[in-house]
Design a protein around this motif. Structure first.
Motif, PDB file in Angstrom:
ATOM      1  N   ASP A 137      19.713  -5.749  66.240  1.00  0.00           N
ATOM      2  CA  ASP A 137      20.742  -5.425  67.242  1.00  0.00           C
ATOM      3  C   ASP A 137      21.341  -6.680  67.873  1.00  0.00           C
ATOM      4  OD1 ASP A 137      20.278  -2.737  66.779  1.00  0.00           O
ATOM      5  OD2 ASP A 137      19.019  -2.441  68.545  1.00  0.00           O
ATOM      6  N   ARG A 156      14.071  -4.183  65.382  1.00  0.00           N
ATOM      7  CA  ARG A 156      15.297  -3.569  65.911  1.00  0.00           C
ATOM      8  C   ARG A 156      15.997  -4.536  66.869  1.00  0.00           C
ATOM      9  NH1 ARG A 156      16.876   1.570  68.779  1.00  0.00           N
ATOM     10  NH2 ARG A 156      14.774   1.981  69.495  1.00  0.00           N
ATOM     11  N   SER A 183      20.210   1.550  63.739  1.00  0.00           N
ATOM     12  CA  SER A 183      20.693   0.162  63.831  1.00  0.00           C
ATOM     13  C   SER A 183      21.725  -0.109  62.745  1.00  0.00           C
ATOM     14  CB  SER A 183      19.544  -0.835  63.696  1.00  0.00           C
ATOM     15  OG  SER A 183      18.849  -0.941  64.908  1.00  0.00           O
ATOM     16  N   TYR A 196      25.532   6.940  69.061  1.00  0.00           N
ATOM     17  CA  TYR A 196      25.236   6.329  67.755  1.00  0.00           C
ATOM     18  C   TYR A 196      24.141   7.116  67.026  1.00  0.00           C
ATOM     19  CZ  TYR A 196      28.178   2.443  69.169  1.00  0.00           C
ATOM     20  OH  TYR A 196      29.254   1.695  69.543  1.00  0.00           O
ATOM     21  N   ARG A 197      23.207   7.647  67.805  1.00  0.00           N
ATOM     22  CA  ARG A 197      22.137   8.453  67.202  1.00  0.00           C
ATOM     23  C   ARG A 197      22.698   9.749  66.604  1.00  0.00           C
ATOM     24  NH1 ARG A 197      16.733   7.523  68.515  1.00  0.00           N
ATOM     25  NH2 ARG A 197      16.428   5.602  69.685  1.00  0.00           N
ATOM     26  N   SER A 202      25.015   1.682  63.643  1.00  0.00           N
ATOM     27  CA  SER A 202      25.705   1.091  64.802  1.00  0.00           C
ATOM     28  C   SER A 202      26.152  -0.347  64.554  1.00  0.00           C
ATOM     29  CB  SER A 202      24.818   1.170  66.046  1.00  0.00           C
ATOM     30  OG  SER A 202      23.653   0.417  65.855  1.00  0.00           O
ATOM     31  N   THR A 225      25.278   5.810  75.612  1.00  0.00           N
ATOM     32  CA  THR A 225      26.018   5.497  74.383  1.00  0.00           C
ATOM     33  C   THR A 225      25.100   5.424  73.156  1.00  0.00           C
ATOM     34  OG1 THR A 225      25.896   3.104  74.740  1.00  0.00           O
ATOM     35  CG2 THR A 225      27.800   4.244  75.652  1.00  0.00           C
ATOM     36  N   ARG A 283      23.561  -8.933  64.772  1.00  0.00           N
ATOM     37  CA  ARG A 283      24.631  -8.349  63.954  1.00  0.00           C
ATOM     38  C   ARG A 283      25.973  -8.988  64.348  1.00  0.00           C
ATOM     39  NH1 ARG A 283      24.108  -2.797  67.287  1.00  0.00           N
ATOM     40  NH2 ARG A 283      25.369  -3.423  69.053  1.00  0.00           N
ATOM     41  N   ARG A 341      31.840   1.349  65.490  1.00  0.00           N
ATOM     42  CA  ARG A 341      31.875   0.852  66.883  1.00  0.00           C
ATOM     43  C   ARG A 341      33.257   1.039  67.488  1.00  0.00           C
ATOM     44  NH1 ARG A 341      27.092  -1.141  67.949  1.00  0.00           N
ATOM     45  NH2 ARG A 341      27.772  -1.335  70.090  1.00  0.00           N
ATOM     46  N   ARG A 350      24.306  -1.331  74.685  1.00  0.00           N
ATOM     47  CA  ARG A 350      24.008  -2.723  74.312  1.00  0.00           C
ATOM     48  C   ARG A 350      25.205  -3.635  74.561  1.00  0.00           C
ATOM     49  NH1 ARG A 350      20.391   0.264  73.256  1.00  0.00           N
ATOM     50  NH2 ARG A 350      18.618  -0.047  71.868  1.00  0.00           N
ATOM     51  N   ASP A 351      26.411  -3.042  74.576  1.00  0.00           N
ATOM     52  CA  ASP A 351      27.651  -3.827  74.636  1.00  0.00           C
ATOM     53  C   ASP A 351      28.572  -3.350  75.742  1.00  0.00           C
ATOM     54  OD1 ASP A 351      28.138  -1.324  73.566  1.00  0.00           O
ATOM     55  OD2 ASP A 351      29.709  -2.005  72.222  1.00  0.00           O
TER      56      ASP A 351
HETATM   57  O1   DC Z   1      19.330   3.054  73.350  1.00  0.00           O
HETATM   58  P1   DC Z   1      18.959   3.722  72.018  1.00  0.00           P
HETATM   59  O2   DC Z   1      17.615   3.314  71.479  1.00  0.00           O
HETATM   60  O3   DC Z   1      19.116   5.201  72.063  1.00  0.00           O
HETATM   61  O4   DC Z   1      20.076   3.169  70.995  1.00  0.00           O
HETATM   62  C1   DC Z   1      20.027   3.498  69.633  1.00  0.00           C
HETATM   63  C2   DC Z   1      20.626   2.392  68.795  1.00  0.00           C
HETATM   64  O5   DC Z   1      22.032   2.356  68.969  1.00  0.00           O
HETATM   65  C3   DC Z   1      20.112   0.972  69.050  1.00  0.00           C
HETATM   66  O6   DC Z   1      19.306   0.537  67.973  1.00  0.00           O
HETATM   67  C4   DC Z   1      21.331   0.111  69.143  1.00  0.00           C
HETATM   68  C5   DC Z   1      22.492   1.036  69.062  1.00  0.00           C
HETATM   69  N1   DC Z   1      23.404   0.948  70.188  1.00  0.00           N
HETATM   70  C6   DC Z   1      24.468   0.068  70.078  1.00  0.00           C
HETATM   71  O7   DC Z   1      24.578  -0.643  69.085  1.00  0.00           O
HETATM   72  N2   DC Z   1      25.391  -0.011  71.067  1.00  0.00           N
HETATM   73  C7   DC Z   1      25.280   0.741  72.168  1.00  0.00           C
HETATM   74  N3   DC Z   1      26.212   0.653  73.116  1.00  0.00           N
HETATM   75  C8   DC Z   1      24.195   1.645  72.301  1.00  0.00           C
HETATM   76  C9   DC Z   1      23.260   1.718  71.293  1.00  0.00           C
END
Ligand code: DC
Length: 224
Positions: A183, A179, A97, A40-41, A100, A36, A186, A106, A129-130
């Motif tokens: 993250d 970061r 960040s 967001y990237r 996202s 995921t 927020r 989201r 993350r979630d």
């Molecule tokens: O895992 P990553 O570093 O590729 O994630 C990139 C950014 O996306 C990270 O800073 C937080 C966000 N992210 C998020 O908020 N929720 C998710 N489910 C996955 C990533």
């Protein structure tokens, strides 16, 4: 959630080993791998490409709902464009960040992630993350990976070196702390350990050790 689908959620901070572990577990189990963070990237990449401020909520939310995101065979596509390599640049990492953290972004991504996982034949290994808290609070099994900030920065340094970028470890540690802070504080879906997750600290573990632990947790669930 349909009873015949297995959903393995893997959450944790940057550099905790989520992608590496999730990818191997998906391959071993035949579950579909969903990254995921890559979604967001990809949105961040598109915003930067179109000169949109990464904090411009209405424009970005609208863009998130209208974008076509695809994850297939290790490729990340947005609106049919292959951005697999472009989403790993420092510029995208520094802005993701912000993108996202937006509620509308989201909302759009969570809906797409649920659809992707439910469309996956056997089920999915989905990392972010979630995932265990918001996307799939009733996941079959929830894993939370962690590691010290020093170790996570060291891993990122190796990844960047492979991509031809040399950065001081101190700079990477400080970016990582920033970061993490952003993250996890927020308002919208902050990074949190799901209450019912298995927490694994990967700091002093090899990839194989972590994979074996996760695989045996999944096996124990399959037997239930
Ligand atoms: O895992 P990553 O570093 O590729 O994630 C990139 C950014 O996306 C990270 O800073 C937080 C966000 N992210 C998020 O908020 N929720 C998710 N489910 C996955 C990533």
């Amino acid at each position: 959630m349909p009873r015949n689908k297995m959903i393995v959620s893997i959450d944790g901070p940057a550099g905790s080993g989520k992608s590496t572990i999730a990818r191997i577990i998906a391959e071993r189990t035949g579950l579909t791998y969903i990254d995921t963070g890559a979604m967001y990237r990809a949105l961040t990449w598109k915003a930067l490409k179109n000169g949109i401020d990464p904090l411009e909520e209405p424009t970005l939310s609208d863009m998130a709902f209208k974008s076509n995101l695809e994850l297939s065979e290790d490729k990340v596509l947005i609106d049919g464009i292959d951005v697999t390599d472009d989403i790993r640049t420092l510029q995208v990492t520094r802005n993701v960040s912000a993108v996202s953290s937006l509620g509308g972004v989201r909302e759009a991504m969570v809906a797409t992630q649920r659809k992707m996982a439910l469309a996956a034949g056997k089920g999915a290994v989905i990392e972010g993350r979630d995932i265990g808290t918001v996307v799939f609070p009733d996941a079959t099994i929830k894993i939370y990976l962690d590691a010290s900030v020093e170790e996570r920065a060291r891993r990122r340094q190796i990844d960047l070196k492979t991509a031809g970028v040399d950065l001081e470890i101190q700079a990477l540690e400080s970016e990582m702390r920033k970061r993490d802070e952003y993250d996890s504080t927020r308002n919208n879906s902050p990074l949190k350990k799901p209450a019912d997750s298995f927490v694994l600290d990967t700091t002093d573990k090899t990839i194989q050790e972590v994979v074996d632990e996760v695989a045996s947790l999944i096996k124990s669930k399959e037997r239930v």
